[in-house]
Motif scaffolding. Structure first.
Motif, PDB file in Angstrom:
ATOM      1  N   LEU A   1       0.815  -0.888  -0.090  1.00  0.00           N
ATOM      2  CA  LEU A   1       0.444   0.384   0.398  1.00  0.00           C
ATOM      3  C   LEU A   1       0.537   1.342   0.245  1.00  0.00           C
ATOM      4  N   ASP A   2       2.206   1.232   0.767  1.00  0.00           N
ATOM      5  CA  ASP A   2       2.842   1.958   0.868  1.00  0.00           C
ATOM      6  C   ASP A   2       3.806   2.747  -0.569  1.00  0.00           C
ATOM      7  N   ASN A   3       2.866   1.335  -2.068  1.00  0.00           N
ATOM      8  CA  ASN A   3       3.889   1.938  -2.561  1.00  0.00           C
ATOM      9  C   ASN A   3       2.434   2.417  -4.373  1.00  0.00           C
ATOM     10  N   ILE A   4       1.463   2.846  -3.221  1.00  0.00           N
ATOM     11  CA  ILE A   4       0.592   3.392  -4.320  1.00  0.00           C
ATOM     12  C   ILE A   4       0.758   4.970  -3.798  1.00  0.00           C
ATOM     13  N   ALA A   5       0.864   5.467  -4.891  1.00  0.00           N
ATOM     14  CA  ALA A   5       0.829   7.297  -5.281  1.00  0.00           C
ATOM     15  C   ALA A   5      -0.968   7.770  -4.873  1.00  0.00           C
ATOM     16  N   GLY A   6      -0.937   8.753  -3.633  1.00  0.00           N
ATOM     17  CA  GLY A   6      -2.271   9.471  -3.594  1.00  0.00           C
ATOM     18  C   GLY A   6      -3.139   8.585  -2.182  1.00  0.00           C
ATOM     19  N   ILE A   7      -1.862   7.434  -1.710  1.00  0.00           N
ATOM     20  CA  ILE A   7      -3.035   7.039  -0.370  1.00  0.00           C
ATOM     21  C   ILE A   7      -1.806   7.473   0.959  1.00  0.00           C
ATOM     22  N   GLY A   8      -1.573   7.736   1.567  1.00  0.00           N
ATOM     23  CA  GLY A   8      -1.030   7.373   3.204  1.00  0.00           C
ATOM     24  C   GLY A   8      -1.755   7.038   3.847  1.00  0.00           C
ATOM     25  N   PRO A   9      -0.889   7.392   4.919  1.00  0.00           N
ATOM     26  CA  PRO A   9      -1.336   6.472   6.076  1.00  0.00           C
ATOM     27  C   PRO A   9      -2.751   6.261   6.848  1.00  0.00           C
ATOM     28  N   SER A  10      -3.372   7.744   6.825  1.00  0.00           N
ATOM     29  CA  SER A  10      -4.317   7.094   7.313  1.00  0.00           C
ATOM     30  C   SER A  10      -5.535   6.251   6.314  1.00  0.00           C
TER      31      SER A  10
ATOM     32  N   LYS B   1      -9.689   7.377  -3.973  1.00  0.00           N
ATOM     33  CA  LYS B   1      -9.003   6.408  -3.474  1.00  0.00           C
ATOM     34  C   LYS B   1      -8.708   5.173  -3.815  1.00  0.00           C
ATOM     35  N   GLY B   2     -10.641   5.007  -3.952  1.00  0.00           N
ATOM     36  CA  GLY B   2     -10.643   2.807  -3.957  1.00  0.00           C
ATOM     37  C   GLY B   2     -10.450   2.334  -5.377  1.00  0.00           C
ATOM     38  N   MET B   3     -10.591   4.178  -6.314  1.00  0.00           N
ATOM     39  CA  MET B   3     -10.308   3.431  -7.695  1.00  0.00           C
ATOM     40  C   MET B   3      -8.481   3.500  -7.608  1.00  0.00           C
ATOM     41  N   LEU B   4      -8.046   4.302  -6.870  1.00  0.00           N
ATOM     42  CA  LEU B   4      -6.429   4.446  -6.916  1.00  0.00           C
ATOM     43  C   LEU B   4      -6.177   3.369  -6.340  1.00  0.00           C
ATOM     44  N   VAL B   5      -6.428   2.536  -5.683  1.00  0.00           N
ATOM     45  CA  VAL B   5      -6.466   1.213  -4.991  1.00  0.00           C
ATOM     46  C   VAL B   5      -6.497   0.190  -6.259  1.00  0.00           C
ATOM     47  N   TRP B   6      -7.920   0.068  -6.177  1.00  0.00           N
ATOM     48  CA  TRP B   6      -7.942  -1.129  -7.355  1.00  0.00           C
ATOM     49  C   TRP B   6      -7.632  -0.896  -8.233  1.00  0.00           C
ATOM     50  N   ASN B   7      -6.929  -0.306  -8.943  1.00  0.00           N
ATOM     51  CA  ASN B   7      -5.797   0.054 -10.752  1.00  0.00           C
ATOM     52  C   ASN B   7      -4.581  -0.353  -9.999  1.00  0.00           C
ATOM     53  N   HIS B   8      -4.358   0.333  -9.074  1.00  0.00           N
ATOM     54  CA  HIS B   8      -2.820  -0.157  -8.929  1.00  0.00           C
ATOM     55  C   HIS B   8      -3.008  -2.240  -8.611  1.00  0.00           C
ATOM     56  N   PHE B   9      -3.425  -2.853  -8.156  1.00  0.00           N
ATOM     57  CA  PHE B   9      -3.858  -3.749  -8.305  1.00  0.00           C
ATOM     58  C   PHE B   9      -4.036  -4.749  -9.163  1.00  0.00           C
ATOM     59  N   HIS B  10      -4.957  -3.920  -9.817  1.00  0.00           N
ATOM     60  CA  HIS B  10      -5.917  -5.056 -11.128  1.00  0.00           C
ATOM     61  C   HIS B  10      -5.268  -4.282 -12.982  1.00  0.00           C
ATOM     62  N   LEU B  11      -5.578  -3.042 -12.797  1.00  0.00           N
ATOM     63  CA  LEU B  11      -5.197  -2.735 -13.888  1.00  0.00           C
ATOM     64  C   LEU B  11      -3.249  -2.734 -14.127  1.00  0.00           C
TER      65      LEU B  11
END
Length: 184
Positions: A125-134, A165-175
């Protein structure tokens, strides 16, 4: 990996540490010690001597704290060739030397524990730009594991983080995983 095979790696690492330490001291113009005490016997002493005396031509005495077959320090070695210096294990000097050795061990163990702990706290999760600690904390609170976050559908991620942010995470793991963004 046998002990015989591991020794060159161990001694090579030890040489590198000694070389860096005393090269830095020499470059900084810092004073050199009068004595280097190795945590080990003749083999470790020879490695230190090879670097300090042989490579760097420094005039620093080298001693070693050797252990018995139960891994207890039982003698002090000094000289070239190394000679056993007679010290009673009940003497104050022997107690000081073994206390120093124990502190070095404690420091090294704590250093490696801290290093492992920091690595364990880093996640994908630390590697996803736009996803911070919270955001990371929210995801882990709701979905519990990285594996469950990866497997979550887009709606579950949006429910936790909101649409952007939900899209960022989903894109990171899928696209990106499938090469659709031209990455990875």
């Amino acid at each position: 990996l046998s002990l015989h095979d591991a020794l060159p790696i161990y001694y090579g690492s030890m040489k590198e540490v000694v070389r860096r330490r005393y090269k830095r001291l020499a470059e900084e113009g810092s004073g050199l010690p009068d004595l280097i005490i190795t945590d080990g016997g003749v083999g470790q002493m020879n490695v230190v001597k090879e670097v300090v005396h042989g490579e760097m031509n420094l005039d620093v005495a080298v001693a070693g704290l050797a252990k018995d077959n139960r891994h207890r320090t039982n003698e002090l070695l000094y000289g070239d060739p190394a000679q056993v210096i007679g010290l009673k294990t009940s003497s104050d000097l022997f107690k000081v030397l073994t206390h120093m050795q124990d502190e070095v061990h404690r420091f090294a163990i704590q250093f490696h524990r801290d290093k492992r702990s920091k690595r364990a706290l880093h996640s994908e999760l630390d590697n996803i730009a736009g996803i911070g600690p919270s955001s990371k904390a929210l995801l882990l609170k709701e979905l519990k594991t990285i594996k469950r976050i990866k497997l979550a559908d887009i709606q579950a991620l949006i429910n936790v983080l909101g649409p952007a942010k939900g899209m960022l995470v989903w894109n990171h793991f899928h696209l990106e995983e499938n090469g659709e963004n031209g990455e990875k």
